[in-house]
Design an enzyme around this catalytic site. Structure first.
Site, PDB file in Angstrom:
ATOM      1  N   ARG A 230      19.618 -48.741 -16.925  1.00  0.00           N
ATOM      2  CA  ARG A 230      18.505 -47.794 -16.945  1.00  0.00           C
ATOM      3  C   ARG A 230      17.781 -47.861 -15.611  1.00  0.00           C
ATOM      4  NH1 ARG A 230      20.522 -45.469 -20.604  1.00  0.00           N
ATOM      5  NH2 ARG A 230      19.729 -45.191 -22.713  1.00  0.00           N
ATOM      6  N   HIS A 278      23.216 -39.949 -14.263  1.00  0.00           N
ATOM      7  CA  HIS A 278      23.167 -40.571 -15.599  1.00  0.00           C
ATOM      8  C   HIS A 278      24.339 -40.052 -16.443  1.00  0.00           C
ATOM      9  CE1 HIS A 278      20.403 -42.502 -18.802  1.00  0.00           C
ATOM     10  NE2 HIS A 278      21.643 -42.507 -19.230  1.00  0.00           N
TER      11      HIS A 278
HETATM   12  P1  NDP Z   1      24.160 -54.074 -26.274  1.00  0.00           P
HETATM   13  O1  NDP Z   1      22.901 -54.125 -27.060  1.00  0.00           O
HETATM   14  O2  NDP Z   1      25.456 -54.181 -26.996  1.00  0.00           O
HETATM   15  O3  NDP Z   1      24.150 -55.208 -25.149  1.00  0.00           O
HETATM   16  C1  NDP Z   1      23.019 -55.525 -24.411  1.00  0.00           C
HETATM   17  C2  NDP Z   1      23.289 -56.817 -23.641  1.00  0.00           C
HETATM   18  O4  NDP Z   1      22.184 -57.070 -22.784  1.00  0.00           O
HETATM   19  C3  NDP Z   1      23.425 -58.027 -24.566  1.00  0.00           C
HETATM   20  O5  NDP Z   1      24.439 -58.871 -24.100  1.00  0.00           O
HETATM   21  C4  NDP Z   1      22.072 -58.708 -24.434  1.00  0.00           C
HETATM   22  O6  NDP Z   1      22.094 -60.111 -24.648  1.00  0.00           O
HETATM   23  C5  NDP Z   1      21.757 -58.411 -22.986  1.00  0.00           C
HETATM   24  N1  NDP Z   1      20.318 -58.538 -22.753  1.00  0.00           N
HETATM   25  C6  NDP Z   1      19.311 -57.843 -23.287  1.00  0.00           C
HETATM   26  N2  NDP Z   1      18.135 -58.275 -22.817  1.00  0.00           N
HETATM   27  C7  NDP Z   1      18.405 -59.286 -21.969  1.00  0.00           C
HETATM   28  C8  NDP Z   1      17.602 -60.139 -21.171  1.00  0.00           C
HETATM   29  N3  NDP Z   1      16.266 -60.050 -21.161  1.00  0.00           N
HETATM   30  N4  NDP Z   1      18.235 -61.062 -20.427  1.00  0.00           N
HETATM   31  C9  NDP Z   1      19.570 -61.176 -20.425  1.00  0.00           C
HETATM   32  N5  NDP Z   1      20.393 -60.393 -21.167  1.00  0.00           N
HETATM   33  C10 NDP Z   1      19.809 -59.455 -21.925  1.00  0.00           C
HETATM   34  O7  NDP Z   1      24.109 -52.718 -25.443  1.00  0.00           O
HETATM   35  P2  NDP Z   1      25.334 -51.844 -24.882  1.00  0.00           P
HETATM   36  O8  NDP Z   1      26.272 -52.736 -24.187  1.00  0.00           O
HETATM   37  O9  NDP Z   1      25.864 -50.968 -25.951  1.00  0.00           O
HETATM   38  O10 NDP Z   1      24.567 -50.895 -23.853  1.00  0.00           O
HETATM   39  C11 NDP Z   1      23.848 -51.452 -22.793  1.00  0.00           C
HETATM   40  C12 NDP Z   1      22.976 -50.413 -22.118  1.00  0.00           C
HETATM   41  O11 NDP Z   1      23.766 -49.529 -21.337  1.00  0.00           O
HETATM   42  C13 NDP Z   1      22.196 -49.473 -23.038  1.00  0.00           C
HETATM   43  O12 NDP Z   1      21.054 -50.075 -23.595  1.00  0.00           O
HETATM   44  C14 NDP Z   1      21.837 -48.348 -22.089  1.00  0.00           C
HETATM   45  O13 NDP Z   1      20.630 -48.637 -21.429  1.00  0.00           O
HETATM   46  C15 NDP Z   1      22.988 -48.367 -21.079  1.00  0.00           C
HETATM   47  N6  NDP Z   1      23.830 -47.178 -21.212  1.00  0.00           N
HETATM   48  C16 NDP Z   1      23.893 -46.317 -20.154  1.00  0.00           C
HETATM   49  C17 NDP Z   1      24.676 -45.206 -20.214  1.00  0.00           C
HETATM   50  C18 NDP Z   1      24.857 -44.334 -19.022  1.00  0.00           C
HETATM   51  O14 NDP Z   1      25.498 -43.285 -19.128  1.00  0.00           O
HETATM   52  N7  NDP Z   1      24.336 -44.715 -17.861  1.00  0.00           N
HETATM   53  C19 NDP Z   1      25.436 -44.863 -21.423  1.00  0.00           C
HETATM   54  C20 NDP Z   1      25.345 -45.858 -22.449  1.00  0.00           C
HETATM   55  C21 NDP Z   1      24.553 -46.973 -22.347  1.00  0.00           C
HETATM   56  P3  NDP Z   1      22.430 -60.724 -26.090  1.00  0.00           P
HETATM   57  O15 NDP Z   1      23.891 -60.361 -26.338  1.00  0.00           O
HETATM   58  O16 NDP Z   1      22.257 -62.169 -25.917  1.00  0.00           O
HETATM   59  O17 NDP Z   1      21.522 -60.072 -27.064  1.00  0.00           O
HETATM   60  C1  OXD Z   2      23.034 -44.046 -23.723  1.00  0.00           C
HETATM   61  C2  OXD Z   2      22.905 -43.149 -22.595  1.00  0.00           C
HETATM   62  O1  OXD Z   2      22.187 -44.913 -23.896  1.00  0.00           O
HETATM   63  O2  OXD Z   2      23.442 -42.040 -22.662  1.00  0.00           O
HETATM   64  O3  OXD Z   2      24.026 -43.886 -24.472  1.00  0.00           O
HETATM   65  O4  OXD Z   2      22.307 -43.481 -21.584  1.00  0.00           O
END
Ligand code: NDP
Ligand code: OXD
Length: 315
Positions: A230, A278
């Site tokens: 993000r 994005h």
């Molecule tokens: P998940 O919830 O599956 O994974 C999030 C990961 O981030 C987990 O491993 C979590 O740790 C880690 N995390 C969260 N907070 C912290 C922190 N403070 N310190 C260290 N690690 C942290 O999410 P997804 O993999 O499904 O998606 C990730 C992100 O990708 C979404 O939230 C979105 O913002 C972004 N995204 C962007 C898109 C784009 O087109 N640009 C499309 C889709 C998603 P833990 O496993 O220990 O909880």
């Molecule tokens: C998502 C995105 O979070 O589109 O899936 O960014």
């Protein structure tokens, strides 16, 4: 029982039509014009919902995010506390993200910008390249997206390290966890990939101090940043300063502090930056509607809806 589409920045009718094609029996409505009797609405699909709308639905049972991230929903200060929020976990979305990550890692690794410049200038320059194993890719966020990207990069021969809040065990990936191990993770990383959710803890996490801690031993001439998490996770003035000072070799940015990226942003024509709108993992209306419908059908059968987020954690 009705499903309300409450979407800002998305074409709500396109999404509602995709759902109607898949579920002709479902009462699908688009906010605001088709809202109708609010008592009928049991499900909502939301993105950047305006304040007080979700709160006004007395029989709402589940809020669905159209993406993997839920920050756009959690921004609503009037969000009803007791209604669960489900996010998307879908193989197509995950694959698209991994494509983006692998493509960008490869573009930096294979010095694609230099190749393109050479072609434009008709220069036949067969400069030396290096093996994938000479580079360590560090992935911040080892969730659904991060883990899949990590596995695919590892299969291609890159060294991969990862960092998450809680410890993970992933074969072939060295995993770091939490604040105490953040610096050790950064020190190992030549190409930093951000796949974190946006929460108060991850806001501004990509800043000049963090960039300064990345490895400088890799063969690219400096560390590289790839952010598809993000925009609010990156301090853009710090990234520009680090690029201009040579502390950062290059960056691929799919997300920005302000979206759409303002016309006057220096990122647009920065020679060391790749900008995408994005679009790293685009949500496909038919695929994601099938997923949401599957969850609604589960709920209707009395089964738990999957992938409910933890509001305390913020993802
Ligand atoms: P998940 O919830 O599956 O994974 C999030 C990961 O981030 C987990 O491993 C979590 O740790 C880690 N995390 C969260 N907070 C912290 C922190 N403070 N310190 C260290 N690690 C942290 O999410 P997804 O993999 O499904 O998606 C990730 C992100 O990708 C979404 O939230 C979105 O913002 C972004 N995204 C962007 C898109 C784009 O087109 N640009 C499309 C889709 C998603 P833990 O496993 O220990 O909880
Ligand atoms: C998502 C995105 O979070 O589109 O899936 O960014």
């Amino acid at each position: 029982m009705a499903l309300l589409y409450l979407l800002n920045n998305w074409d709500a009718n396109l999404w509602a039509d995709a759902m109607r094609r898949q579920a002709p029996d479902l009462d699908v409505r688009v906010w605001p014009k088709e809202t109708g009797r609010i008592e009928d609405i049991t499900y909502a699909v939301a993105w950047l919902p305006p304040a007080n709308v979700l709160k006004s639905l007395p029989n709402l049972k589940v809020i669905f995010s159209l993406g993997a991230g839920v920050d756009a929903i959690l921004k609503d200060p009037t969000l009803p506390e007791s209604v669960p929020i489900a996010r998307v976990i879908d193989p197509d979305l995950t694959m698209r993200m991994s494509e983006y990550v692998v493509m960008n890692v490869l573009m930096h690794h294979r010095q694609q910008r230099r190749m393109e410049e050479n072609q434009r200038n008709r220069i036949w320059d067969c400069f030396p390249t290096h093996a994938a194993s000479a580079l360590t890719v560090g992935i911040m966020g080892l969730g659904v997206m991060g883990t899949d990207s990590a596995r695919k990069l590892s299969l291609m021969g890159f060294k991969v390290v990862g960092w998450s809040r809680t410890r993970k065990t992933i074969p072939g990936i060295e995993c770091f966890a939490g604040a105490p191990e953040f610096d050790s993770f950064l020190k190992r990383t030549d190409i930093l990939v951000c796949l974190l959710p946006h929460t108060p803890e991850t806001t501004g996490i990509i800043n000049r101090d963090v960039i300064a801690k990345l490895s400088r031993r890799g063969p690219l001439g400096g560390p590289v940043l790839i952010n598809a998490g993000r925009g609010k996770q990156q301090v853009e003035s710090d990234i520009l300063a680090a690029l201009d000072a040579g502390e950062l070799h290059a960056a691929s940015l799919d997300v920005f502090e302000t979206e759409p990226l303002p016309q006057d942003s220096p990122f647009w024509n920065h020679p060391k930056v790749w900008v995408t709108p994005h679009a790293a993992a685009d949500s496909d209306p038919d695929t994601i509607s099938a997923y949401v419908l599957g969850q609604i059908r589960r709920h209707q059968k009395g089964l738990p809806v999957e992938n409910i987020i933890d509001r305390e954690r913020g993802y």
